[in-house]
Design a protein around this motif. Structure first.
Motif, PDB file in Angstrom:
ATOM      1  N   ILE A 193      -5.612  10.610   0.518  1.00  0.00           N
ATOM      2  CA  ILE A 193      -5.518   9.961  -0.795  1.00  0.00           C
ATOM      3  C   ILE A 193      -4.403  10.600  -1.620  1.00  0.00           C
ATOM      4  O   ILE A 193      -3.692   9.921  -2.366  1.00  0.00           O
ATOM      5  N   LYS A 194      -4.196  11.906  -1.451  1.00  0.00           N
ATOM      6  CA  LYS A 194      -3.086  12.577  -2.152  1.00  0.00           C
ATOM      7  C   LYS A 194      -1.757  12.005  -1.649  1.00  0.00           C
ATOM      8  O   LYS A 194      -0.863  11.671  -2.434  1.00  0.00           O
ATOM      9  N   TRP A 202      -1.228   8.429  -3.170  1.00  0.00           N
ATOM     10  CA  TRP A 202      -0.749   8.347  -4.557  1.00  0.00           C
ATOM     11  C   TRP A 202       0.691   8.819  -4.664  1.00  0.00           C
ATOM     12  O   TRP A 202       1.485   8.247  -5.421  1.00  0.00           O
ATOM     13  N   GLU A 203       1.065   9.838  -3.897  1.00  0.00           N
ATOM     14  CA  GLU A 203       2.468  10.296  -3.903  1.00  0.00           C
ATOM     15  C   GLU A 203       3.388   9.190  -3.387  1.00  0.00           C
ATOM     16  O   GLU A 203       4.457   8.938  -3.946  1.00  0.00           O
ATOM     17  N   PHE A 228       2.746   5.996  -3.419  1.00  0.00           N
ATOM     18  CA  PHE A 228       2.725   4.904  -4.399  1.00  0.00           C
ATOM     19  C   PHE A 228       3.783   5.144  -5.489  1.00  0.00           C
ATOM     20  O   PHE A 228       4.555   4.253  -5.836  1.00  0.00           O
ATOM     21  N   GLU A 254      -6.236  -2.286 -13.744  1.00  0.00           N
ATOM     22  CA  GLU A 254      -6.690  -0.984 -13.239  1.00  0.00           C
ATOM     23  C   GLU A 254      -7.841  -0.412 -14.055  1.00  0.00           C
ATOM     24  O   GLU A 254      -8.785   0.156 -13.499  1.00  0.00           O
ATOM     25  N   LEU A 286      -9.487   3.003 -12.683  1.00  0.00           N
ATOM     26  CA  LEU A 286      -8.286   3.746 -12.290  1.00  0.00           C
ATOM     27  C   LEU A 286      -7.380   3.963 -13.500  1.00  0.00           C
ATOM     28  O   LEU A 286      -7.352   3.150 -14.417  1.00  0.00           O
ATOM     29  N   LYS A 315       5.843  13.027 -11.797  1.00  0.00           N
ATOM     30  CA  LYS A 315       5.158  12.679 -10.549  1.00  0.00           C
ATOM     31  C   LYS A 315       3.961  13.600 -10.235  1.00  0.00           C
ATOM     32  O   LYS A 315       2.855  13.105  -9.994  1.00  0.00           O
ATOM     33  N   VAL A 360       0.051  12.301 -10.178  1.00  0.00           N
ATOM     34  CA  VAL A 360      -0.732  12.341  -8.933  1.00  0.00           C
ATOM     35  C   VAL A 360      -2.023  13.141  -9.162  1.00  0.00           C
ATOM     36  O   VAL A 360      -3.105  12.724  -8.744  1.00  0.00           O
ATOM     37  N   MET A 365      -4.456  11.042 -11.145  1.00  0.00           N
ATOM     38  CA  MET A 365      -5.015   9.992 -10.282  1.00  0.00           C
ATOM     39  C   MET A 365      -6.103  10.564  -9.367  1.00  0.00           C
ATOM     40  O   MET A 365      -7.155   9.968  -9.186  1.00  0.00           O
ATOM     41  N   LEU A 366      -5.814  11.729  -8.787  1.00  0.00           N
ATOM     42  CA  LEU A 366      -6.756  12.352  -7.849  1.00  0.00           C
ATOM     43  C   LEU A 366      -8.044  12.776  -8.550  1.00  0.00           C
ATOM     44  O   LEU A 366      -9.148  12.542  -8.037  1.00  0.00           O
ATOM     45  N   TRP A 378      -9.989   9.699  -9.197  1.00  0.00           N
ATOM     46  CA  TRP A 378     -10.427   9.051  -7.951  1.00  0.00           C
ATOM     47  C   TRP A 378     -11.749   9.629  -7.439  1.00  0.00           C
ATOM     48  O   TRP A 378     -12.599   8.904  -6.947  1.00  0.00           O
TER      49      TRP A 378
END
Length: 255
Positions: free
Chosen positions: A76-77, A80-81, A83, A132, A137, A224, A228, A231-232, A235
């Motif tokens: 998942i990391k 997102w990176e 993305f 989202e 999200l 960035k 990330v 997001m993590l 998540w």
């Protein structure tokens, strides 16, 4: 030909087609493949513009939540990176980019479209927008910046916080969409726009585009790692997992 991206060049225009399942939902490998295709088109002197398109009924349903839900921490990391890298690669593409929105384009599908210079959407009962927040999200600043570029900040702010999805007509009215055409005319309309832009001096066009996007692109790069991480954290929250689980159950029921 890639497994999830089908690209072909015709009259100096690269047609980059999203091709994964019925709805073009994106997972890690599909995004990596799309980045690779964009990098190739960028370096190829024979390619003067790209038309990013989906298939009938779907441009892209966004991220493939069913697949992503099963990803482990490392996957998942990486997702997102990738993305964020995809957003940067598409938003910083120095040649004209046209989104041929062939159907539904919620969430990540809309993100791909707003990275482009111009959006043409097929007529029909389709939706586009960033939903989202209702899914649990977080929307990173770079996506707000891209949305604002077309909608204006006040409208983007309102739409994002309620996760608003728009019809093609509403998209056109709000400035999110530039043209709405019958589905069978969408590629012709996109090619017409591409040819209009490619007749200009390339360096002047491309540099001006990147000048206008300079701050936006800088923000994507600089933020960035923070984005990330944000997001993590979101998540793996139990509340997010619960929302995702419910969405997935509903999605798998309707299949």
């Amino acid at each position: 030909m890639g497994e999830f991206i089908k690209a072909q060049t015709n009259e100096h225009i690269a047609y980059v087609g999203l091709d994964r399942g019925k709805s073009n939902a994106m997972h890690l490998e599909m995004m990596q493949e799309l980045i690779g295709e964009l990098e190739r088109a960028k370096e190829d002197p024979a390619v003067e513009a790209i038309i990013l398109h989906g298939k009938e009924g779907f441009f892209s349903a966004g991220l493939d939540l069913i697949t992503l839900y099963k990803y482990n921490e490392e996957q998942i990391k990486n997702l997102w990176e990738t993305f964020i890298d995809l957003i940067y690669t598409l938003a910083s593409f120095p040649k004209p980019t046209i989104a041929s929105v062939t159907g539904h384009a919620p969430a990540g599908g809309c993100v791909l479209a707003i990275c482009c210079d111009y959006r043409i959407m097929a007529e029909g009962e389709f939706i586009i927008g960033l939903n989202e927040v209702p899914v649990g999200l977080i929307v990173p600043p770079s996506i707000f910046d891209l949305y604002s570029l077309w909608l204006g900040q006040a409208q983007a702010y309102r739409y994002l916080l309620e996760g608003k999805l728009l019809s093609p007509a509403e998209g056109l009215q709000s400035g999110l969409i530039d043209e709405v055409v019958p589905a069978d005319r969408i590629h012709t309309a996109a090619a017409r726009k591409a040819k209009l832009w490619t007749q200009f001096e390339r360096q002047a066009w491309g540099t001006t585009k990147l000048n206008m996007r300079r701050h936006l692109l800088q923000h994507i790069n600089e933020n960035k790692a923070d984005v990330v991480q944000q997001m993590l954290t979101q998540w793996w929250k139990p509340s997010t997992r619960q929302i995702l689980k419910t969405i997935i159950e509903n999605l798998t029921k309707t299949k």
